[in-house]
Design a protein around this motif. Sequence first.
Motif, PDB file in Angstrom:
ATOM      1  N   PRO A  79       0.687  -1.399   0.066  1.00  0.00           N
ATOM      2  CA  PRO A  79      -0.095  -0.007  -0.038  1.00  0.00           C
ATOM      3  C   PRO A  79       0.810   1.340   0.031  1.00  0.00           C
ATOM      4  CG  PRO A  79      -0.020  -0.842   2.148  1.00  0.00           C
ATOM      5  CD  PRO A  79       0.566  -1.983   1.301  1.00  0.00           C
ATOM      6  N   ILE A  80       0.063   2.401  -0.466  1.00  0.00           N
ATOM      7  CA  ILE A  80       0.853   3.754  -0.535  1.00  0.00           C
ATOM      8  C   ILE A  80       0.747   4.092   0.783  1.00  0.00           C
ATOM      9  CG2 ILE A  80       0.582   5.886  -1.399  1.00  0.00           C
ATOM     10  CD1 ILE A  80      -0.738   4.864  -3.928  1.00  0.00           C
ATOM     11  N   ALA A  81       2.040   4.624   1.539  1.00  0.00           N
ATOM     12  CA  ALA A  81       2.177   5.025   3.064  1.00  0.00           C
ATOM     13  C   ALA A  81       1.501   6.429   3.240  1.00  0.00           C
ATOM     14  CB  ALA A  81       3.544   4.790   3.385  1.00  0.00           C
ATOM     15  N   ILE A  82       0.667   6.542   4.084  1.00  0.00           N
ATOM     16  CA  ILE A  82      -0.302   7.734   4.683  1.00  0.00           C
ATOM     17  C   ILE A  82       0.786   8.306   5.712  1.00  0.00           C
ATOM     18  CG2 ILE A  82      -2.130   8.773   5.302  1.00  0.00           C
ATOM     19  CD1 ILE A  82      -3.585   6.535   3.984  1.00  0.00           C
ATOM     20  N   PRO A  83       1.582   9.349   5.477  1.00  0.00           N
ATOM     21  CA  PRO A  83       2.021   9.986   6.629  1.00  0.00           C
ATOM     22  C   PRO A  83       1.360  10.731   7.839  1.00  0.00           C
ATOM     23  CG  PRO A  83       2.285  11.506   4.865  1.00  0.00           C
ATOM     24  CD  PRO A  83       1.591  10.160   4.330  1.00  0.00           C
ATOM     25  N   ALA A  84       2.004  11.033   8.897  1.00  0.00           N
ATOM     26  CA  ALA A  84       1.196  11.681   9.901  1.00  0.00           C
ATOM     27  C   ALA A  84       0.752  13.107   9.307  1.00  0.00           C
ATOM     28  CB  ALA A  84       1.900  11.728  11.366  1.00  0.00           C
ATOM     29  N   ILE A  85      -0.272  13.619  10.121  1.00  0.00           N
ATOM     30  CA  ILE A  85      -0.789  14.898   9.598  1.00  0.00           C
ATOM     31  C   ILE A  85       0.462  15.954   9.778  1.00  0.00           C
ATOM     32  CG2 ILE A  85      -1.693  15.567  11.812  1.00  0.00           C
ATOM     33  CD1 ILE A  85      -3.989  17.083  10.200  1.00  0.00           C
TER      34      ILE A  85
END
Length: 291
Positions: free
Chosen positions: A71-77
């Motif tokens: 999966p494409i990584a989702i960084p912290a806000i």
Amino acid sequence: MSKEEKNAKKLAKKEAKQEKKNVKAQAAAAKAKAKADKKHAKDYEKFVKDTDKKNQKLQAKAKQDGKNFTPIAIPAIEEFQTKGEIKAEKAMKKAYASYIKKLEKKNAQTEKKCAKKGKPFVPVAIPTEEEFAATAVSGNKAGKIILTIILVLLIWFLVYFMIMFVSYNYQPIGPETTTAEGTKEPVVYNLYSNPHEITTTPDYSIADAKLYLKQTLSDNWGNLGYSSDPSNGSISYNNRIEKINGADCYMFTCEGKTFAVAVKLSAAYYCHNGEYTPLSFNNTDQFNWNN
């Protein structure tokens, strides 16, 4: 009051003024940060939503193809940045560094002058990068508002002068003469007519051409776009003669429309958009042609 006391008073006054500016800058910075955080949160939410959709599609495709899914990584806000934010941050850092350099140079020069004159020195406070960013944003908005107002005024003046130029009716004025009563009146010259021209049709006067146009308007006003018969209204001679279809024509204006009547009353024209539409009349008894 001694010199030291006066200097201390001036110093306190300058410090209070600087403190007031600092408070204002901090308030602007807090407002700008809150707005930026709100936009950042909205962009992050959209990024997460779009990335989840992409991951679902990629997972389904990998499953169908029998491949491993990464999966494409989702960084912290806090770590997330849009392309616009990255570009703006780089530009702001560059502008901030340049501003600090100029400010430090100015403080050094002012300090040297104050020491030379024996005056108290209050340095201009160096803002944080967040405060500088907030000031720059608010300054840009004010500049855009001022430029917009100036642009609107320029457009308004341009439209006004164009309307005045189009609607201007030139009235030639001759040299003044003095009457018997002592009042001054402009000289009125008769229109030039070549007495040696051989023709079977005479050159008619402006009054005759006006009567011709009245009769023509009375018979054609519906086809010319008038809502009512304008022939009894104001018909103004434009003080000029133009050559149309090889014939000299008197130029008239009636309720915003321009017409031409041949000097020899051989034709009448409706002038619009650079074209000349010939007109004719059906009756000859509405006006007294001998007047």
